[in-house]
Motif scaffolding. Structure first.
Motif, PDB file in Angstrom:
ATOM      1  N   UNK A   1      -8.426  -0.552  -1.635  1.00 18.12           N
ATOM      2  CA  UNK A   1      -8.460  -0.610  -3.094  1.00 18.12           C
ATOM      3  C   UNK A   1      -7.657   0.516  -3.729  1.00 18.12           C
ATOM      4  N   UNK A   2      -7.918   1.760  -3.305  1.00 17.01           N
ATOM      5  CA  UNK A   2      -7.252   2.865  -3.998  1.00 17.01           C
ATOM      6  C   UNK A   2      -5.833   3.129  -3.524  1.00 17.01           C
ATOM      7  N   UNK A   3      -5.398   2.480  -2.456  1.00 11.65           N
ATOM      8  CA  UNK A   3      -4.035   2.684  -1.961  1.00 11.65           C
ATOM      9  C   UNK A   3      -3.132   1.491  -2.249  1.00 11.65           C
TER      10      UNK A   3
ATOM     11  N   UNK B   1       0.854  -1.196   0.000  1.00 12.45           N
ATOM     12  CA  UNK B   1       0.000   0.000   0.000  1.00 12.45           C
ATOM     13  C   UNK B   1       0.891   1.248   0.000  1.00 12.45           C
ATOM     14  N   UNK B   2       1.535   1.555  -1.126  1.00 16.19           N
ATOM     15  CA  UNK B   2       2.479   2.679  -1.156  1.00 16.19           C
ATOM     16  C   UNK B   2       1.847   4.023  -0.803  1.00 16.19           C
ATOM     17  N   UNK B   3       0.595   4.246  -1.190  1.00 14.63           N
ATOM     18  CA  UNK B   3      -0.045   5.519  -0.847  1.00 14.63           C
ATOM     19  C   UNK B   3      -0.298   5.618   0.658  1.00 14.63           C
ATOM     20  N   UNK B   4      -0.680   4.523   1.274  1.00 10.59           N
ATOM     21  CA  UNK B   4      -0.851   4.494   2.734  1.00 10.59           C
ATOM     22  C   UNK B   4       0.477   4.782   3.420  1.00 10.59           C
TER      23      UNK B   4
ATOM     24  N   UNK C   1      -4.266  12.762  -1.668  1.00 13.83           N
ATOM     25  CA  UNK C   1      -3.798  11.745  -0.719  1.00 13.83           C
ATOM     26  C   UNK C   1      -2.631  12.237   0.132  1.00 13.83           C
ATOM     27  N   UNK C   2      -2.608  13.519   0.390  1.00 13.50           N
ATOM     28  CA  UNK C   2      -1.536  14.101   1.189  1.00 13.50           C
ATOM     29  C   UNK C   2      -2.083  14.609   2.515  1.00 13.50           C
ATOM     30  N   UNK C   3      -1.297  14.446   3.580  1.00 17.45           N
ATOM     31  CA  UNK C   3      -1.662  14.957   4.894  1.00 17.45           C
ATOM     32  C   UNK C   3      -1.477  16.470   4.893  1.00 17.45           C
TER      33      UNK C   3
ATOM     34  N   UNK D   1     -11.121   1.058   5.044  1.00 21.62           N
ATOM     35  CA  UNK D   1     -10.160   2.149   4.897  1.00 21.62           C
ATOM     36  C   UNK D   1      -8.815   1.698   5.444  1.00 21.62           C
ATOM     37  N   UNK D   2      -7.767   2.347   4.987  1.00 24.42           N
ATOM     38  CA  UNK D   2      -6.463   2.179   5.613  1.00 24.42           C
ATOM     39  C   UNK D   2      -6.031   3.466   6.299  1.00 24.42           C
TER      40      UNK D   2
END
Length: 354
Positions: free
Chosen positions: A286-288, A71-74, A147-149, A271-272
């Motif tokens: 799914x999206x991450x 999960x690279x985006x996570x 997808x950024x904090x 969710x992650x």
């Protein structure tokens, strides 16, 4: 089960294993200042985790590595948005490892005392910060459409997150006290059991507050079951500890840690990392996730390597399963040259940490 969901489960298992094993490591480190009365007893406590603490930290590397690949985006959002907290955890783990190895390298009282302070603080701080981090992951943080904090450091220290940090600190210390009672003999063992009773009461209050709030906010039937198992395990650990059944007490305290972490992941799924700004910006399994090809290769590698790691670590615990106490310590080679003229007990004969 689809591969993204499978890897969410596997990463949850890795984090659960890390908190179960490293939890009592942190607890023992805290107890070096809370339970131990002198340097000899502090050496005994450190030697109970001497052969295993570095192996326990492998689970952290595996969990973080699994997140990075699956999960690279996570991974990117978590490790960038929580950068300062995770940096504090990393520095603490490094300093704690150095303290274990360098504490007995010189005879000076000040040298050894400073490293012992490092063991305490570098155990207590990560134990607290992990609770803060995971409380924020479960409750949600400001994440934008990219997808950024987009929050700040103070945003991570909400009352809910602070309560989570207090719970993990108290729970790991309780876990460590039960482990100490299991691994030691004599007066240390008796005092560890008494301390575990008091800590267990505190953990019960904090767990009911934090896990209850988590369940009320976004839990379902599965997370409710995990919540009940965590509370039941905690109560069973207190009963077993009161009866002097250290093995069962440690087993049930481990059940509490495992069930609490499992509950957090059940509340989190699918969710992650939720966004507190817009539900449509939530990071999900799914999206991450990485591509199916990447996840397939990872699954084969994990299936081969994981059993070998478990066998090796299980063998390590079996070899170093015996109890120790101050009477098992060898004479301190620095005692004669210590500047303050005091004497202290030296190394344990079985564990490797000095």
């Amino acid at each position: 089960m689809e591969l993204p969901t499978l890897w969410f489960v596997l990463i949850a298992v890795l984090w659960t294993g890390y908190f179960f094993l490293e939890g009592f490591d942190f607890g023992v480190g805290v107890l070096t200042k809370v339970l131990a009365r002198d340097r000899a007893e502090r050496r005994v406590l450190i030697n109970t985790i001497g052969p295993v603490w570095d192996g326990n930290e492998v689970w952290l590397l595996a969990a973080a590595g699994g997140m990075f690949a699956a999960f690279p985006d996570w991974y990117a959002t978590l490790f960038s948005g929580f950068y300062l907290l995770l940096l504090a955890v990393l520095i603490s783990l490094i300093v704690r490892g150095v303290a274990f190895e360098y504490r007995a390298k010189r005879p000076e009282e000040r040298w050894q005392r400073n490293w012992e302070h490092a063991v305490f603080w570098c155990s207590a701080l990560p134990a607290f910060l992990w609770g803060v981090i995971f409380a924020n992951v479960v409750r949600g943080v400001p994440i934008d459409a990219e997808k950024e904090y987009v929050g700040s450091l103070p945003d991570l220290f909400t009352p809910y997150a602070l309560l989570g940090g207090l719970l993990t600190l108290a729970l790991f210390t309780f876990h460590g006290a039960v482990f100490t009672a299991l691994k030691t003999v004599g007066d240390i063992r008796s005092r560890a059991r008494r301390l575990a009773t008091g800590l267990g009461v505190l953990v019960t209050v904090l767990a009911l507050a934090f896990l209850g709030a988590t369940q009320a906010d976004g839990g379902g039937p599965a997370s409710l079951a995990a919540f009940l198992v965590a509370v039941a395990g905690l109560l069973a650990a207190l009963v077993a500890n009161g009866r002097g059944r250290e093995g069962w007490a440690f087993t049930f305290s481990g059940v509490t840690v495992v069930a609490a972490v499992v509950m957090l992941f059940l509340v989190l799924f699918p969710d992650v990392m939720p966004s507190s700004l817009n539900e449509e910006w939530n990071l999900t399994v799914e999206n991450a996730a990485s591509s199916p090809y990447t996840l397939t290769i990872m699954t084969w590698c994990a299936g081969i390597a994981t059993p070998l790691v478990l066998l090796y670590q299980g063998w390590t615990y079996w070899v170093f399963r015996k109890r120790i106490g101050t009477r098992h310590l060898a004479p301190d080679p620095h005692a004669a040259s210590r500047s303050d003229g005091a004497t202290a007990s030296g190394e344990a004969t079985a564990p490797a940490v000095r």
